[in-house]
Design a protein around this motif. Structure first.
Motif, PDB file in Angstrom:
ATOM      1  N   THR A  60     -21.508  -8.009  74.263  1.00 31.76           N
ATOM      2  CA  THR A  60     -21.377  -7.973  75.718  1.00 31.76           C
ATOM      3  C   THR A  60     -22.513  -7.137  76.322  1.00 31.76           C
ATOM      4  O   THR A  60     -23.202  -6.419  75.614  1.00 31.76           O
ATOM      5  N   ASP A  61     -22.662  -7.258  77.634  1.00 35.40           N
ATOM      6  CA  ASP A  61     -23.694  -6.455  78.325  1.00 35.40           C
ATOM      7  C   ASP A  61     -23.447  -4.966  78.106  1.00 35.40           C
ATOM      8  O   ASP A  61     -24.369  -4.192  77.882  1.00 35.40           O
ATOM      9  N   ALA A  62     -22.161  -4.575  78.200  1.00 32.34           N
ATOM     10  CA  ALA A  62     -21.822  -3.151  78.053  1.00 32.34           C
ATOM     11  C   ALA A  62     -22.197  -2.641  76.664  1.00 32.34           C
ATOM     12  O   ALA A  62     -22.715  -1.535  76.513  1.00 32.34           O
ATOM     13  N   GLN A  63     -21.933  -3.485  75.643  1.00 30.69           N
ATOM     14  CA  GLN A  63     -22.293  -3.074  74.273  1.00 30.69           C
ATOM     15  C   GLN A  63     -23.796  -2.972  74.101  1.00 30.69           C
ATOM     16  O   GLN A  63     -24.304  -2.102  73.396  1.00 30.69           O
ATOM     17  N   GLN A  64     -24.510  -3.898  74.765  1.00 29.88           N
ATOM     18  CA  GLN A  64     -25.970  -3.850  74.705  1.00 29.88           C
ATOM     19  C   GLN A  64     -26.498  -2.573  75.340  1.00 29.88           C
ATOM     20  O   GLN A  64     -27.396  -1.921  74.798  1.00 29.88           O
ATOM     21  N   ASP A  65     -25.906  -2.215  76.477  1.00 28.40           N
ATOM     22  CA  ASP A  65     -26.320  -0.974  77.161  1.00 28.40           C
ATOM     23  C   ASP A  65     -26.038   0.233  76.272  1.00 28.40           C
ATOM     24  O   ASP A  65     -26.875   1.124  76.136  1.00 28.40           O
ATOM     25  N   THR A 100     -25.744   0.359  73.025  1.00 26.40           N
ATOM     26  CA  THR A 100     -26.673   0.362  71.880  1.00 26.40           C
ATOM     27  C   THR A 100     -28.030   0.912  72.295  1.00 26.40           C
ATOM     28  O   THR A 100     -28.648   1.705  71.576  1.00 26.40           O
ATOM     29  N   ASP A 143     -19.870  -0.085  69.547  1.00 19.88           N
ATOM     30  CA  ASP A 143     -18.496  -0.394  69.969  1.00 19.88           C
ATOM     31  C   ASP A 143     -17.456   0.184  68.995  1.00 19.88           C
ATOM     32  O   ASP A 143     -16.309  -0.273  68.964  1.00 19.88           O
TER      33      ASP A 143
END
Ligand code: URA
Ligand code: SF4
Length: 211
Positions: free
Chosen positions: A2-7, A9, A42
């Protein structure tokens, strides 16, 4: 992802890059490699130790020596593997001769730990040993509170003995094994709670009936 996980990371990568060249305390002068910590952004469980030892300083990775091998066994008791959890330390560089980290070193390094916790936003933080315990339980004794979760907002902090200490003292070894065995139930409970909140569309509650 997800975008949130990408952020998250990206933030963890940025913290790691800063830590590797960090000059903010005395430990920078004697380290071989800084040890930022590792694990997925995550991760629902975060483990926080004391500081890198000799092997960790050589490899730049957390808990890779004997204490790390024991920690892998403890994770298995909880049905977890290294790939599931984020592992780091209160100080990211090895204190010479494995001495205790000093208060000003812990303070200087806490900005990195703060950012890692904020990015991962874990459900459960396991503190390993008294230095990470002191962040949430100042003045407490580990022999009194180990294995007893405390709520911090929507997450649980679970203080545990340090695996390096528990490895060589059979009484502590039994205790830390029992404490890790409690983790699946705690994780399931907090997940149920979150699902119920999401269904009701409510903001996170501050109380959980179980504790
Ligand atoms: N002990 C710690 O506290 N951290 C490590 O990374 C290794 C041993
Ligand atoms: Fe920087 Fe932390 Fe290493 Fe000190 S211990 S030099 S604050 S990364």
């Amino acid at each position: 992802m997800t975008d949130a996980q990408q952020d998250a990371t990206a933030i963890l990568d940025e913290v790691a890059a800063e830590v590797r060249v960090c000059p903010k305390c005395e430990l920078a002068r004697t380290r071989t490699k800084a040890v930022p910590g590792e694990g997925p952004a995550d991760a629902r469980v975060m483990l926080i130790g004391e500081g890198p030892g000799w092997h960790e300083d050589q490899q730049g990775r957390p808990f890779v020596g004997n204490a790390g091998k024991f920690l892998n066994e403890l994770l298995a008791i909880a049905g977890l593997s290294r790939a599931d959890v984020f592992i780091t330390n209160v100080v990211k560089c090895r204190p010479p001769g494995n001495r205790d980290p000093l208060p000003d070193e812990i303070a200087a390094c806490s900005v990195y730990l703060d950012r890692q916790i904020a990015a991962i936003d874990p459900d459960v933080i396991v503190t390993l040993g008294r230095f990470s315990m002191a962040r949430w339980f100042p003045g407490e004794r580990i022999s009194r509170i180990h294995g007893q979760p405390k709520r911090d907002g929507r997450r649980l902090i679970v203080p545990m003995y340090h695996p390096a200490a528990a490895l060589h003292q059979s009484a502590l070894r039994g205790a830390i094994e029992e404490d890790f065995a409690k983790l699946p139930k705690l994780l399931a409970e907090i997940e149920r709670e979150r699902d119920a909140e999401a269904e009701r569309g409510e903001p996170p509650t501050q109380q959980m009936s179980m504790f």
